[in-house]
Design an enzyme around this catalytic site. Sequence first.
Site, mmCIF file in Angstrom:
data_model
loop_
_atom_site.group_PDB
_atom_site.id
_atom_site.type_symbol
_atom_site.label_atom_id
_atom_site.label_comp_id
_atom_site.label_asym_id
_atom_site.label_seq_id
_atom_site.Cartn_x
_atom_site.Cartn_y
_atom_site.Cartn_z
ATOM 1 C CB VAL A 25 13.116 65.650 -69.050
ATOM 2 C CG1 VAL A 25 12.469 64.334 -68.680
ATOM 3 C CG2 VAL A 25 13.159 65.846 -70.534
ATOM 4 C CG ASP A 26 12.056 71.030 -70.851
ATOM 5 O OD1 ASP A 26 11.150 70.510 -70.170
ATOM 6 O OD2 ASP A 26 11.919 71.381 -72.034
ATOM 7 C CG ASP A 27 9.856 72.220 -66.513
ATOM 8 O OD1 ASP A 27 8.711 72.086 -66.922
ATOM 9 O OD2 ASP A 27 10.619 73.140 -66.857
#
Length: 695
Positions: free
Chosen positions: A564-566
């Site tokens: 989710v950091d991407d």
Amino acid sequence: SVAPFDHLSHVESTSQLPSGAGRISRPNAVVLGEAIAAEEVDLVVPSHDFSRDALVSSPEQYQQMYKRSIEDPAGFWSEIASEFYWKERWGPEVCSENIDVRKGTVKIEWFKGGVTNICYNALDRNIEAGNGDKVALYWEGNEPAQDGQLTYAQLLEKVCQLANYLKHVGVGKGDAVVIYLPMLMELPIAMLACARIGAVHSVVFAGFSAESLSQRIIDCKPKVIISCNAVRRGAKTIHLKGIVDNALVESTENGVPVDLRLIYENKSAMDRETTKWQEGRDIWWQDVVPQYPTKCSVEWVDAEDPLFLLYTSGSTGKPKGVLHTTGGYMVYTATTFKYAFDYKPSDVYWCTADCGWITGHSYVTYGPLLNGATVLVFEGAPSYPDAGRCWDIVDKYKVTIFYTAPTLVRALMRDGDEYVTRYSRKSLRVLGSVGEPINPSAWRWFYNVVGDSRCPISDTWWQTETGGFMITPIPGAWPQKPGSATFPFFGIEPVIVDEKGNELEGECSGYLCIKKSWPGAFRSLYGDHERYETTYFKPFTGYYFTGDGCSRDKDGYHWLTGRVDDVINVSGHRIGTAEVESALVSHPQCAEAAVVGVDHEVKGQSIYAFVTLVDGVPYSNEVRKSLILAVRSQIGAFAAPDKIHWAPGLPKTRSGKIMRRILRKIASRQLDELGDTSTLADPSVVDQLIEVSDH
Ligand code: 6R9
């Protein structure tokens, strides 16, 4: 609901039908054994023959087992655990856990009070069952002519000799041992020797820099470091001993000298005469280990005693020492291996991962050996001497199960089909994928070309932290969809939640969390239980938070969308980098793509894509436009990249993960903040990218 399969009742009976009759009423389904066209949105139904012989033959059977595993985890896992040897059986509470930070410290325990040893279960138990003469390890060196093998009985002898040596030099239960070795048989031997005497191994991937190695040494303070003088990878020689020396200068300055360095002489790469040496401190493995007895008594340990530490990077800060314990990890890796690859005793299994990563821990060493499997260990590079090496090896050893990463699949796809079709590959039965989402076009190529449309693909989603597979196909049980990791493994309850932590139902997309613990779950971050709680159990209270995004389609299939950091948010639209990449890569002229978000005044973020074209295709504005069109037509105009940056190569770790952190910095021109690039497979890629963006 514990029955993710209800909607597939229309295909339940295919495995009972005569071969070829598996073509179900959906027009876009294919039976295993049929080639899949590039655009087909499809279900790949297991063939009659495959399902008939499979451990789990139908969705119904999976459903029954899954239901039981969720409703009665204690009974389900106890039955499986009973197949292993326990010096003392576990207590009445098979699992005790608290994963809810509101109720106090997070604590996970499985088979508490049970006393066992994972090395004994992997080796002695299989030998006692009559498999002493079965090949445990095949070894294929960097050069095609270098090879070797060890039977279960021979492997046990080697493990015992090293275990005896380690005991002799004072390594005991609970002591840490750092292992910095390439893919020689000595690497699994060293892991198993530690496990036999209750020592805690910490394998550091032999591609890490001296700085990364010293960081890990300083954190876990090992009594011994086990390494080798050098290794050849492809056409290069890497002086591992020099890296160890440098790492230890650094760690000594930080108060952690390691007095004993056991160095394996890897003759094919470098002989001892040319190795820099310090008498008294450095010890040649070959000079001492073979003198020790080939039998070594077992150190019986509690199920919850630590087995290993494995460092993994977080988005910030120093690497985290993921801690796994013995009993639950043993039961879980063995069981996931068996079902996800539909393991048969006659299989020859090859996982291309290095033991320096979790995949090599769970699915080169422990999971397969606990099943008594024959495992291939490959030291070399998959494209050396040429792009056909993998299939040459498959034919040489008659490999039946081939487990690899999408990045390798895409690289080989780019090299062309002839490298594959030149080899027979008839032995292959099951294929596997791990490490990142596999885009449907790579899935199809893997399935059609490598597997001759005959072999199901187990796309296994899991993490260092989870110890073993979490969401994975069980081949033979259910139809597959290219690019989907399908359904949860037994005992795993995945949930998809929104930002506020509300569980989403039906067709949805959000954050992937797991309810309740499972036997293979990590128990802590070494020396930092608080970080363990903060990173994984606080973001969504009551759940383990995976850090991954996931969507579930109308049939209940899971589609991992990447970390989710991407995830990029463009004008309020959440777009998975993996989705955009998949769209770009589906373009016939695109070899590889990596997408990051950059700040945008109006839209919040905009999409910035790094693209490598297929060899020989000139970089032009026409191609640029058609790439953008591919994204617009596959996802929507909102997902169209604002910038396409031609990339002669992408910055990847040696395990093949693209380092987006670096790409984000290049995309936003924060060139003085690139950070540590030493763990890249090829650090010069970064300079090339910066140069290109100057034009
Ligand atoms: C086993 C391993 C974990 C992260 C994970 C996810 C990604 C791994 C995947 C996958 C989609 C798969 N990932 N397998 N994404 N489909 N089949 O790779 O462990 O190195 O800890 O990485 O890798 O993003 O969160 P690890």
